[in-house]
Motif scaffolding. Structure first.
Motif: not given
Lengths: 399, 84
Positions: A289-292, A230-231, A262-263, A271-275
């Motif tokens: 800030a970020l996590a799987p 997922d995201e 990432i923008e 984040i465009d998670d599809s890419s």
């Protein structure tokens, strides 16, 4: 204790740097153990002559097992009788390498009684390596180790001792319970671990996330690497905190993203998670800030190896995503792995790793033989050769 | 359906294969398995029987695992490089 002191000017140089030295450890052991003392003499002689004086392999082992003991003899037994035998015992490490101090002390006590007292914590496959004992001490040492709850690990053409990162025990990024799966695989493949029946070695390594702390993508015949589908979870407030505290998000994250997905507008991260390539770079730079994502599982890959007979290989994706949850008996991968073992045993050459076998027969033929449909995730990029066509393409044309 | 061959029978056949070719051929577990299935026929002998037969050979001490570059199954013997 030592009957004879050896002059070791060349070995001494290895103590001079700022790094820990194995020479220092051997010298400490040599104060109370004659095998360790003789090892200093033999090693110095090898350095002087630039020649190894060991022969490895052979017949030694413990009753019923085909692995776990690596026979080693010196070709200078008259000069160094204490190490005329210097066999290695490979002991199955606990998943994630967690020990109590008491357990470590017990292992060392056994090895002081039956071996050189020297250990390698840990070997490249992950096992506890007990260095240097005599043939007649193998069974007594093995008996004591098993009484303590330890078992020998794998060696030779067998399943090698499975190993994993510390997973959920210490790491918030673990996408599945690597330690539990490693224990399960160790027990499931006991027969294959102790009774070599393959063309060559077979290593399982379990990593909890794509950071791959056990380097399974480079070293395991079967790599099970945690991932998510997922995201990526984003805490925008924490992203802004990183930016305010000096992290150049555009330079360090956006430009370094291999998926260019990432923008950053100075206020919000998208984040465009599809890419997303799941490389973990952005998560590693901004762990607060970020996590799987939350939908976690693993990717199953096959075929990597370090260079021995042929060059190094990295793993190829077999199963892009699978949920790894207990009960592990119900996972669909066991049938696939059994099929791979059968095919490799049937068609593999002696001393041919499964990755080399796949290279020889072709990944397409391999997945067809083990019953896997081809998937886009199995290839790095679209085919470049326009002169190769799928059979179904022709069939459709004919219809 | 043909009656399955016993584990002991396969173990004896494997032992004979190893003994008769000692010094000429080194047997891997898969080689013994293939040769046994060929000898007894796939309808009478299967991989599991072969696996159990190898286990019987090893546990009884009639054969041992050896490592010479790869893992083999051999009759116990003294190796040339062994130091007393």
């Amino acid at each position: 204790m030592a009957d004879q002191k050896y002059e070791t000017p060349l070995l001494d140089q290895l103590e001079s740097g700022e790094w820990p030295s194995f020479v220092k450890e051997i010298k400490m052991a040599a104060e109370t153990n004659q095998m360790a003392n003789s090892l200093l003499g033999l090693l110095e002689q090898s350095y002087e002559e630039r020649k190894g004086h060991w022969k490895h392999g052979g017949i030694v082992g413990v009753m019923g097992y085909g692995g776990g003991v690596i026979g080693r003899y010196t070709d200078l037994p008259e000069k160094y009788p204490d190490i005329s035998h210097f066999h290695t015992m490979r002991v199955n490490q606990p998943a994630g390498w967690f020990y109590t101090a008491e357990a470590l002390k017990q292992i060392c006590d056994v090895w002081d009684r039956y071996g050189s007292g020297l250990t390698n914590m840990h070997g490249s496959t992950g096992d506890i390596i007990l260095l240097g004992t005599r043939t007649e001490n193998l069974e007594p040492a093995f008996n004591e180790l098993t009484k303590l709850g330890f078992d020998l690990g794998g060696s030779g053409s067998a399943v090698r001792t499975p190993s994993c990162c510390c997973g959920m025990a210490r790491c918030e990024w673990a996408c599945y319970d690597t330690m539990a799966l490693t224990y399960y695989i160790t027990m499931r493949y006991q027969d294959e671990l102790h009774r070599p029946a393959f063309p060559y070695k077979m290593k399982f390594k379990m990593s909890g996330c794509p950071n791959d702390c056990v380097a399974s993508i480079a070293r395991a015949d079967i790599s099970i690497i945690g991932t998510w589908r997922d995201e990526i979870q984003i805490n925008q407030e924490e992203v802004r905190n990183y930016a305010n505290n000096g992290v150049d998000i555009y330079k360090e994250i956006v430009l370094n993203c291999p998926g260019k997905c990432i923008e950053w507008n100075g206020n919000e991260l998208k984040i465009d998670d599809s890419s997303c390539r799941h490389c973990m770079h952005c998560i590693n730079v901004m762990p607060k800030a970020l996590a799987p994502g939350k939908d976690r599982g693993a990717t199953i890959l096959v075929g990597s190896k370090a260079p021995i007979i042929e060059g190094a290989l990295l793993s190829s994706v077999l199963v892009p995503f699978i949920k790894i949850e207990e009960p592990f008996d119900d996972l669909e991968i066991w049938e696939l792995i059994d099929n791979m073992f059968d095919l490799w045993c049937e068609e593999g050459k002696n001393r041919e790793r499964i990755g080399e076998f796949i290279q020889r027969v072709g990944l397409g033929n391999f997945i067809e033989a083990v019953g896997l449909p081809p998937m886009p995730e199995m290839i790095a990029h679209p085919r470049e050769n326009p002169y190769i066509f799928y059979e179904s393409f022709f069939e459709e044309e004919e219809e | 359906m043909a009656e399955k061959v016993s584990v002991s029978e396969v173990a004896d056949a494997m032992y004979k294969m190893i003994k008769d070719t000692m010094g000429i051929k080194k047997w891997k577990a898969t080689d013994l398995q293939k040769a046994s299935i060929e000898l007894f026929g796939a309808d009478r002998c299967d991989k599991q029987i072969c696996k159990d037969a190898i286990k019987e050979l090893i546990n009884s001490g009639r054969a041992v695992y050896t490592y010479f570059g790869g893992s083999y199954i051999e009759i116990p013997h003294d190796e040339g490089a062994k130091n007393i």
